[in-house]
Structures are given as C-alpha cells and as structure tokens.
Design a protein around this motif. Structure first.
Motif, PDB file in Angstrom:
ATOM      1  N   UNK A  56      50.958  27.702  42.506  1.00  0.00           N
ATOM      2  CA  UNK A  56      50.814  29.001  41.849  1.00  0.00           C
ATOM      3  C   UNK A  56      49.381  29.252  41.387  1.00  0.00           C
ATOM      4  N   UNK A  57      48.663  28.208  41.032  1.00  0.00           N
ATOM      5  CA  UNK A  57      47.251  28.363  40.661  1.00  0.00           C
ATOM      6  C   UNK A  57      46.437  28.829  41.863  1.00  0.00           C
ATOM      7  N   UNK A  58      46.685  28.222  43.011  1.00  0.00           N
ATOM      8  CA  UNK A  58      45.975  28.626  44.224  1.00  0.00           C
ATOM      9  C   UNK A  58      46.330  30.060  44.594  1.00  0.00           C
ATOM     10  N   UNK A  59      47.601  30.393  44.577  1.00  0.00           N
ATOM     11  CA  UNK A  59      48.027  31.765  44.903  1.00  0.00           C
ATOM     12  C   UNK A  59      47.420  32.779  43.932  1.00  0.00           C
ATOM     13  N   UNK A  60      47.408  32.441  42.675  1.00  0.00           N
ATOM     14  CA  UNK A  60      46.858  33.352  41.670  1.00  0.00           C
ATOM     15  C   UNK A  60      45.381  33.608  41.922  1.00  0.00           C
ATOM     16  N   UNK A  61      44.628  32.544  42.185  1.00  0.00           N
ATOM     17  CA  UNK A  61      43.202  32.716  42.456  1.00  0.00           C
ATOM     18  C   UNK A  61      42.989  33.624  43.662  1.00  0.00           C
ATOM     19  N   UNK A  62      43.703  33.360  44.740  1.00  0.00           N
ATOM     20  CA  UNK A  62      43.502  34.143  45.961  1.00  0.00           C
ATOM     21  C   UNK A  62      43.922  35.593  45.749  1.00  0.00           C
ATOM     22  N   UNK A  63      44.982  35.824  45.016  1.00  0.00           N
ATOM     23  CA  UNK A  63      45.397  37.199  44.721  1.00  0.00           C
ATOM     24  C   UNK A  63      44.291  37.940  43.976  1.00  0.00           C
ATOM     25  N   UNK A  64      43.709  37.291  42.982  1.00  0.00           N
ATOM     26  CA  UNK A  64      42.619  37.922  42.225  1.00  0.00           C
ATOM     27  C   UNK A  64      41.394  38.154  43.094  1.00  0.00           C
ATOM     28  N   UNK A  65      41.043  37.166  43.925  1.00  0.00           N
ATOM     29  CA  UNK A  65      39.860  37.297  44.783  1.00  0.00           C
ATOM     30  C   UNK A  65      40.046  38.369  45.847  1.00  0.00           C
ATOM     31  N   UNK A  66      41.208  38.411  46.491  1.00  0.00           N
ATOM     32  CA  UNK A  66      41.409  39.435  47.516  1.00  0.00           C
ATOM     33  C   UNK A  66      41.421  40.819  46.886  1.00  0.00           C
ATOM     34  N   UNK A  67      41.963  40.929  45.693  1.00  0.00           N
ATOM     35  CA  UNK A  67      41.929  42.217  44.987  1.00  0.00           C
ATOM     36  C   UNK A  67      40.483  42.606  44.675  1.00  0.00           C
ATOM     37  N   UNK A  68      39.692  41.649  44.226  1.00  0.00           N
ATOM     38  CA  UNK A  68      38.284  41.917  43.902  1.00  0.00           C
ATOM     39  C   UNK A  68      37.521  42.332  45.154  1.00  0.00           C
ATOM     40  N   UNK A  69      37.704  41.586  46.257  1.00  0.00           N
ATOM     41  CA  UNK A  69      36.995  41.928  47.487  1.00  0.00           C
ATOM     42  C   UNK A  69      37.481  43.255  48.071  1.00  0.00           C
ATOM     43  N   UNK A  70      38.765  43.530  47.962  1.00  0.00           N
ATOM     44  CA  UNK A  70      39.291  44.813  48.439  1.00  0.00           C
ATOM     45  C   UNK A  70      38.703  45.957  47.640  1.00  0.00           C
TER      46      UNK A  70
END
Length: 190
Positions: A56-70
């Motif tokens: 869940x930590x990995x998923x959370x980070x990627x969700x935040x990063x993809x949102x930021x990059x999007x």
C-alpha cells in the motif's frame, strides 16, 4: 484525534520516510508508530501484515506521483508542443523532483519486489500506471506508436533517474535520451 483514513496516510508516509532513509529492513511497527505519531496498535489495525503495508505504501506513492505528473502535463500541454518543448518539460519535472527519503523509497520497494513475490503485483500495477501516463503524454505529443514505446520511455526514465540519484548528475542525459527515443535530435549546445 486523527480519522482512520488520516492515520492510515500518516502510517504510509512514515513508512516511506523510513524506507527512504534506512531501507526496507528498518521498517518495524514500533518505528512506524513513533515516526507517524500514532499508537503502536494502529499500525497492525490498518495493515495486517508488513507485506500489506509495503504494498500500500508503494501504491500510494505511485498514485500521488502519477497525479502530480498528470497535473503538470495538463498544465503545460494545453496545445500542440514540439518534442524539444516536451523534453524541456520532462527535464524540468525531473529536476524539480527532490531525492528526499520519500522519493528514494520506491526504488527500494521495487528492488524488494524482486526479492518478494508478494510485492510484485503491486510493482506491476505501479509500472502499468506509469506506462499509461507515458502513453497518454506521448500520444498528446503525436509520437507514433505511443502505446508501444511507453514502457521503454518509463524504463529509460527510471534508469536515468536511478543514475541521477546515485551520481548526483543533472537531467541532461534524461532529456537527450527521451528526445532520441521520440525521434528528435537532442540540442547540440546547452
């Protein structure tokens, strides 16, 4: 008192900080609870196993990063842009990404996924999200076969970001490599 979702977020953020500072082996419930400023029992209440917590930590980070990059892409790619403009944007986004403990943590977790089959599905989901984002941005740029080359772009970006992390190098190599992959020559002079 923090809400259950806020407590969960604090636990995940603390886990990423710990991993980024000292690696996956340093993750203990007691250390997480102290870092997150939550009761020790909250860690096991929200995450039954350490595998659940790491996933869940990995998923959370990627969700935040993809949102930021999007959000960055949507803000900067409001109309047609050239590959050079896209390269400059990527270079700036990479340069703006600080290699603090929370940004180092995913590299640690991807390596851990190589050792731990229980994390591989989450790692695959994360890379699929990055691939989808890359394909979308490449498609907006008019790059042919954007879906097909997206994973290569992501792999190249990750590899060069890892190199940048390890050496302290600038983002020039990343921009040049992406421009070459998109079929545009990199700038000759910086």
């Amino acid at each position: 008192m923090p809400t259950p979702s806020r407590t969960r977020e604090r636990i995940i953020a603390a886990t990423l900080r710990i991993i980024g500072l000292n690696g996956v082996a340093a993750v203990t419930n007691r250390r997480i609870a102290k870092e997150a400023d939550v009761a020790l029992g909250s860690v096991t209440y929200h995450f039954a196993t350490q595998h659940d917590l790491l996933r869940e930590s990995l998923r959370s980070f990627v969700t935040q990063e993809t949102r930021r990059f999007t959000d960055l892409a949507n803000h900067h790619c409001t109309g047609p842009i050239t590959p050079q403009e896209a390269g400059a944007f990527v270079g700036q986004a990479a340069a703006d990404t600080a290699f603090d403990s929370e940004h180092i943590a995913p590299f640690e977790l991807y390596i851990q996924a190589g050792r731990d089959p229980q994390l591989r599905a989450a790692a695959a989901e994360c890379f699929a999200a990055y691939d989808q984002l890359a394909a979308s941005i490449l498609g907006t740029l008019g790059v042919p076969d954007s879906e097909r080359i997206a994973s290569s772009v992501v792999a190249l970006a990750f590899g060069l970001q890892l190199r940048r992390l390890a050496t302290g190098a600038a983002t020039d190599d990343l921009v040049d490599a992406l421009l070459l992959l998109m079929g545009s020559p990199p700038p000759e002079v910086r």
